[in-house]
Design an enzyme around this catalytic site. Structure first.
Site, mmCIF file in Angstrom:
data_model
loop_
_atom_site.group_PDB
_atom_site.id
_atom_site.type_symbol
_atom_site.label_atom_id
_atom_site.label_comp_id
_atom_site.label_asym_id
_atom_site.label_seq_id
_atom_site.Cartn_x
_atom_site.Cartn_y
_atom_site.Cartn_z
ATOM 1 N N GLU A 58 -6.245 17.534 -11.660
ATOM 2 C CA GLU A 58 -6.472 16.642 -10.519
ATOM 3 C C GLU A 58 -6.283 17.407 -9.209
ATOM 4 O OE1 GLU A 58 -3.750 13.384 -9.834
ATOM 5 O OE2 GLU A 58 -5.332 12.146 -8.985
ATOM 6 N N GLU A 73 -0.638 12.468 -14.856
ATOM 7 C CA GLU A 73 -0.915 11.448 -15.866
ATOM 8 C C GLU A 73 -2.069 11.794 -16.798
ATOM 9 O OE1 GLU A 73 -1.434 11.196 -12.528
ATOM 10 O OE2 GLU A 73 -3.222 10.029 -12.062
ATOM 11 N N HIS A 98 5.965 5.701 -13.590
ATOM 12 C CA HIS A 98 4.753 5.842 -12.767
ATOM 13 C C HIS A 98 3.614 6.439 -13.617
ATOM 14 C CE1 HIS A 98 2.734 7.222 -8.864
ATOM 15 N NE2 HIS A 98 2.118 7.947 -9.781
ATOM 16 N N GLU A 99 3.900 7.524 -14.316
ATOM 17 C CA GLU A 99 2.846 8.173 -15.114
ATOM 18 C C GLU A 99 2.377 7.268 -16.249
ATOM 19 O OE1 GLU A 99 1.716 10.678 -13.602
ATOM 20 O OE2 GLU A 99 3.461 10.849 -12.310
ATOM 21 N N GLU A 128 -2.505 5.461 -6.856
ATOM 22 C CA GLU A 128 -1.120 5.913 -6.678
ATOM 23 C C GLU A 128 -0.183 4.784 -6.250
ATOM 24 O OE1 GLU A 128 -0.271 8.364 -7.978
ATOM 25 O OE2 GLU A 128 -2.078 9.575 -8.113
HETATM 26 ZN ZN LIG Z 1 0.380 9.058 -9.755
#
Ligand SMILES: [Zn+2]
Length: 815
Positions: A124, A262, A293-294, A316
């Protein structure tokens, strides 16, 4: 990413309209330690574009052969030009490339402790193209089939489970085809990684935790698995979709630039989250949030994916917001206090820079994307989602999310799609909300005035619709306790009748996104009694108000530093302490005039040490106070004791803290190469190695600084060597040592920027900036450098640095 090889949104839209990509069949050979080779077969259709041209991305490879439908294709170092498309196409490419050392693409690391080798991918936003030929944009999803030839003693992980066949000293790995996914989520992790723990979720999804051999013993995998399982339970229940992929590995990888990534079924995590020594609970909590979060991204991001990076914020912010909800369920009950202390502080700072942008950003190309992984995209976005949820209700919000997942699984969407589902679920019209919160910039300041039982709340521009809590606090048994509360929607000016209270707090519970300016009487009370407030979130809000006053030059840095010394010992929330001590460092480095900084620092360090001595032995706050003390003190005798692992009664000094103490001694010219080498002989781990890099960069002689500058700008350091060298370089006690580098920075920064990958360039532009010389002259030089550079990413960084210098000059004037 190389900044000259951008991909524009327009190009991506054209490709998406032209192509339908079916499958990437990849074979990677990673047995050579200088470069890897790839054979890729890409199948795609172009029904509406027969006879037309397009391109596929491949960055920095040596192409041995490349054929589209049997015809040779041209390669320019960044793109393969695909001419004369057929309805059904097959591209076959054989190429090779050196491994990365910047954490972008396929990174290679050799452990200094045992010489073991480790690779991992980081794709990413657009670095899969550094590994194989790919249509690098999120909305050309495809299936990926991967085979890997690797040394026989390695582990190899990818998005799907794999099986190996050993043939002498190499092994051939074959991985199951992935479901449809975007290329930025591709993962290859290979090397002498060991599986620290294995388990499963609901006997359905295999879970694995992996790390380097030499770090495995420090991984507290049980706690990680527990948090992971709590996350699975929370997300499956609230999202209404079972975990969409086959397995879930979490792998600690060396020299990682971000917190975590992720990748589908194979999340990579920074080794900063492997704790070989005691760390503040703030860091443990941050790791929990990161894990959650991931995991949230597996649904929001990986299963349903943004069409283009314009919606990076949603990707995000959503993960950041729901990870805090999940953290509450995983036992981190003060998650919203942390959110206030960490996320919001970040967002408010970013939103007051002249480079701020609407939450929904205009990502015209990849250069724009690279600089927008920022406090607006992550933290302001998450803050406004919290405000949205306060407005529509958590249940309605989740119902909208569930129907959104049901409609868009495995495809790409835009924000308007989610907004429509939230609007349907809540029965509220949300376009006005989106306009106010997502398409405008800036932080509103909420100030208030209490006259007897009448409270008036004022909004500064930009005026928005805020749903807020108001808390009323009175002294109960000597503590300021919330005795009453209400919720309301704010107008530009709002007047209400309120119950009797010693202190009124607007934005109680922190539902909205705004700076707070209490009235004079409240400020006096806060100055005296902040530590006695009974609610950690309220304390954090008021600490935030104090910091804003200081940053805005309305209160002096000395007032803020005194406030910390007065009340920090009473602070029970680790993240609040963490954030305050970081703000104190900024105040000392930037907001105190040069002529007074030495004395202020001395007073502050002495105060910290006194608090550490009287703090509960072995407590979290004591650990943080000692760490901060080492950062600020110039008292060699105390630091020398800490370096020898002695110090406070009942306080055990870890190897990492001993390194910090040694580094301080080096800066004080009380230790040097001999002591660094001795410490390294005792701790020859990768952590020790990097600590030594930093310590050497701190040696306070002109010759050593010149050598460090050369190393830093020479282009040979890995990303983490570079970061540590940069940190050490500007940590000096005698600013004269850095005087010659003010001009050097402005002379060289354009050239350095051009010669480096994005991660490296960013580290250099920020880390070497002469923040040690806060003067009108620096401000002018910075602004003229920002105006003249032709690199948009550098222009943005310099503009923000100029803002910082300006703010520091104003704060100094208020001192
Ligand atoms: Zn993220």
């Amino acid at each position: 990413m190389s900044k000259t090889h951008t991909i524009t949104r327009h190009e991506a839209q054209l490709r998406a309209a032209t192509l339908d990509v079916q499958h990437y069949q990849l074979h990677l050979d990673v047995t050579d330690d200088a470069e890897f080779t790839v054979r890729a077969v890409v199948t795609f259709t172009a029904d509406q574009a027969v006879g037309q041209d397009t391109f596929i991305d491949l960055l920095g490879h040596r192409v041995h052969s490349a054929q589209l439908n049997g015809h040779d294709v041209d390669y320019d170092g960044a793109r393969l030009n695909l001419a004369d498309l057929q309805a059904q196409n097959e591209l076959v490419v054989h190429s090779s490339a050196p491994y990365s050392t910047t954490g972008e693409g396929l990174h290679r690391f050799v452990d200094p402790f045992d010489e073991a080798e480790y690779l991992y991918s980081q794709c990413e936003p657009a670095d899969a193209r550094r590994i194989f030929p790919v249509f690098e944009q999120p909305d050309l999803k495809a299936t990926f089939g991967l085979e890997v030839t690797a040394p026989a003693h390695w582990s190899v992980l990818s998005n799907e489970p794999g099986a190996q066949r050993v043939d002498g000293d190499v092994a051939h790995w074959e991985f199951a085809n992935t479901p449809l996914m975007s290329s930025y989520l591709f993962a290859l992790i290979a090397g002498e990684y060991v599986e620290v723990a294995a388990g499963s979720w609901d006997e359905r999804v295999p879970l694995g935790i992996w790390a380097r051999k030499s770090l495995a013993k420090f991984v507290d995998a049980d706690q990680m698995l527990e948090i992971t399982r709590a996350g699975f339970a929370f997300y499956e229940r609230n999202f209404g979709v079972e975990y969409p992929f086959t397995k879930y590995d979490q792998i600690f990888v060396p020299e990682f630039n971000a917190g975590a990534m992720e990748n589908v079924g194979a999340v990579t995590i920074t080794e900063d989250y492997v704790f070989r020594a005691p760390v503040p609970q703030a860091t443990v909590q941050r790791r929990a949030i990161t894990i959650l979060h991931e995991l949230a991204h597996m649904w929001f991001g990986d299963l349903v994916t943004m069409r283009w990076w314009d919606d990076l914020w949603l990707n995000e912010s959503f993960a950041e917001f729901v990870s805090h909800l999940a953290a509450m369920e995983a036992g981190f009950e003060a998650a919203w206090t942390t959110f206030n202390a960490v996320e919001k502080t970040w967002a408010y700072r970013q939103d007051q820079l002249s480079t701020t942008h609407p939450v929904i950003a205009d990502m015209v190309d990849l250069d724009a994307v690279a600089v927008n992984f920022d406090g607006i995209t992550y933290a302001k976005g998450a803050s406004v989602l919290r405000q949205l949820v306060a407005w529509v209700g958590t249940e309605n919000f989740m119902a909208g999310v569930r129907s959104y997942f049901a409609e868009y699984a495995w495809s790409n969407t835009e924000f308007s799609d989610l907004l429509r589902h939230l609007s349907q679920a809540s029965g509220r019209e949300l376009s006005d909300w989106a306009q106010q919160w997502l398409h405008t910039t800036g932080v509103t300041t909420l100030s208030w005035q209490l006259d007897d039982d009448e409270l008036t709340i004022y909004q500064s521009a930009p005026v928005r619709k805020h749903r807020v809590g108001i808390g009323f606090y009175n002294f109960v048994d000597g503590r300021l306790t919330r005795t009453d509360a209400t919720e309301l929607d704010l107008q530009e000016v709002t007047t209400i009748t309120v119950p009797a209270a010693s202190l009124v707090v607007v934005n109680d519970q922190d539902l909205t996104y705004a700076k707070l300016r209490p009235d004079c009487a409240s400020l006096q009370l806060i100055t005296q009694h902040l530590g006695s407030l009974d609610d950690s979130l309220t304390r954090s809000l008021l600490w935030g108000a104090a910091w804003d006053l200081t940053r805005d030059g309305e209160a002096s840095a000395s007032w803020f530093l005194d406030l910390i010394l007065e009340h920090v010992a009473a602070e029970t929330d680790s993240s609040v302490v963490f954030s305050l001590l970081r703000q104190a460092a900024t105040a000392l480095d930037q907001f105190v005039p040069t002529t007074q900084v030495q004395q202020s620092r001395e007073v502050f360090a002495k105060g910290l040490w006194h608090l550490a001595e009287t703090a509960e032995s072995g407590s979290d706050v004591q650990l943080q106070l000692v760490q901060a003390y080492i950062r600020h003190t110039r008292e060699a005798t105390v630091v020398a004791k800490l370096a020898q692992r002695r110090g406070l009664e009942g306080f055990s000094v870890s190897t990492d803290m001993a390194w910090s103490a040694l580094q301080r001694l080096v800066a004080l010219n009380e230790a040097g190469e001999t002591e660094i080498a001795a410490a390294l002989a005792e701790d020859d781990s990768s952590t020790g190695y990097l600590a030594a890099v930093k310590a050497r960069a701190m040696i306070p002689t002109p010759e050593a600084k010149a050598k460090t500058w050369q190393n830093i700008t020479g282009g040979t350091l890995t990303n983490l060597e570079l970061r540590n060298a940069v940190m050490g370089f500007h940590d000096v006690h005698d600013l004269a040592l850095l005087a010659t580098y003010n001009a050097a920075y402005f002379d060289q920064i354009n050239e350095l920027w051009a010669a480096s990958s994005f991660e490296t360039a960013e580290t250099l532009a920020l880390g070497l900036f002469p923040m040690w010389a806060i003067t009108e002259q620096t401000a002018m030089q910075t602004s003229s450098a920002a105006q003249t550079t032709s690199y948009s990413g550098l222009k943005r960084i310099l503009t923000e640095l100029h803002d910082d210098v300006h703010r520091a000059l104003a704060a100094r004037a208020a001192f």
